[in-house]
Design a protein around this motif. Structure first.
Motif, PDB file in Angstrom:
ATOM      1  N   ARG A   1      64.560  63.492  18.380  1.00  0.00           N
ATOM      2  CA  ARG A   1      63.108  63.716  18.355  1.00  0.00           C
ATOM      3  C   ARG A   1      62.749  64.968  19.168  1.00  0.00           C
ATOM      4  NH1 ARG A   1      61.479  58.793  19.104  1.00  0.00           N
ATOM      5  NH2 ARG A   1      61.007  58.445  16.937  1.00  0.00           N
ATOM      6  N   THR A   2      63.397  65.155  20.302  1.00  0.00           N
ATOM      7  CA  THR A   2      63.127  66.313  21.163  1.00  0.00           C
ATOM      8  C   THR A   2      63.335  67.622  20.407  1.00  0.00           C
ATOM      9  OG1 THR A   2      63.674  65.089  23.166  1.00  0.00           O
ATOM     10  CG2 THR A   2      63.829  67.494  23.286  1.00  0.00           C
ATOM     11  N   ASP A   3      64.374  67.677  19.585  1.00  0.00           N
ATOM     12  CA  ASP A   3      64.671  68.893  18.828  1.00  0.00           C
ATOM     13  C   ASP A   3      64.148  68.843  17.391  1.00  0.00           C
ATOM     14  OD1 ASP A   3      65.848  70.358  20.880  1.00  0.00           O
ATOM     15  OD2 ASP A   3      67.748  69.327  20.615  1.00  0.00           O
TER      16      ASP A   3
ATOM     17  N   HIS B   1      69.136  66.318  27.200  1.00  0.00           N
ATOM     18  CA  HIS B   1      68.947  65.188  26.285  1.00  0.00           C
ATOM     19  C   HIS B   1      70.187  64.934  25.428  1.00  0.00           C
ATOM     20  CE1 HIS B   1      67.128  68.793  24.483  1.00  0.00           C
ATOM     21  NE2 HIS B   1      67.468  68.311  23.297  1.00  0.00           N
TER      22      HIS B   1
ATOM     23  N   GLU C   1      72.195  70.942  26.622  1.00  0.00           N
ATOM     24  CA  GLU C   1      70.859  70.432  26.953  1.00  0.00           C
ATOM     25  C   GLU C   1      70.948  69.004  27.478  1.00  0.00           C
ATOM     26  OE1 GLU C   1      67.895  72.073  26.818  1.00  0.00           O
ATOM     27  OE2 GLU C   1      68.936  73.898  26.205  1.00  0.00           O
TER      28      GLU C   1
ATOM     29  N   ASN D   1      65.939  59.845  21.082  1.00  0.00           N
ATOM     30  CA  ASN D   1      65.135  60.754  21.893  1.00  0.00           C
ATOM     31  C   ASN D   1      65.611  62.198  21.735  1.00  0.00           C
ATOM     32  OD1 ASN D   1      63.206  61.419  24.126  1.00  0.00           O
ATOM     33  ND2 ASN D   1      65.125  61.998  25.112  1.00  0.00           N
ATOM     34  N   ALA D   2      66.919  62.407  21.753  1.00  0.00           N
ATOM     35  CA  ALA D   2      67.457  63.766  21.606  1.00  0.00           C
ATOM     36  C   ALA D   2      67.092  64.347  20.244  1.00  0.00           C
ATOM     37  CB  ALA D   2      68.976  63.750  21.796  1.00  0.00           C
TER      38      ALA D   2
END
Length: 84
Positions: free
Chosen positions: A77-79, A44, A42, A74-75
């Motif tokens: 938080r994204t997941d 991110h 992915e 960020n990565a």
């Protein structure tokens, strides 16, 4: 990701929902290496990995360390892995 063992602290600690806390570049690298394969490619995570590697290669560059910490955060938080 190569076996980073850098004990350089991240810009700030990142607390995960699992109860684990990422404190250093090395801990972050180990966490990323243990991600499920479906997340590995992915964007991110690729960005977070590359920025951590750059920060590891340039330990005196505080800007790179800040950027790496932000991309990692960020990565996470994204997941939905980052503790609220």
């Amino acid at each position: 990701m190569e076996a980073l063992t850098n004990s350089t602290p991240l810009e700030h600690q990142l607390h995960l929902k699992s109860g684990k806390t990422l404190r250093t570049i090395g801990e972050a690298a180990m966490f990323i290496r243990q991600l499920p394969k479906k997340l590995d490619g992915e964007f991110h995570w690729t960005t977070a990995r590359a920025s951590l590697e750059a920060a590891d290669r340039n330990p005196d560059d505080v800007y790179l360390l800040k950027t790496a910490t932000q991309f990692l955060e960020n990565a996470l938080r994204t997941d939905s892995l980052l503790k609220d």
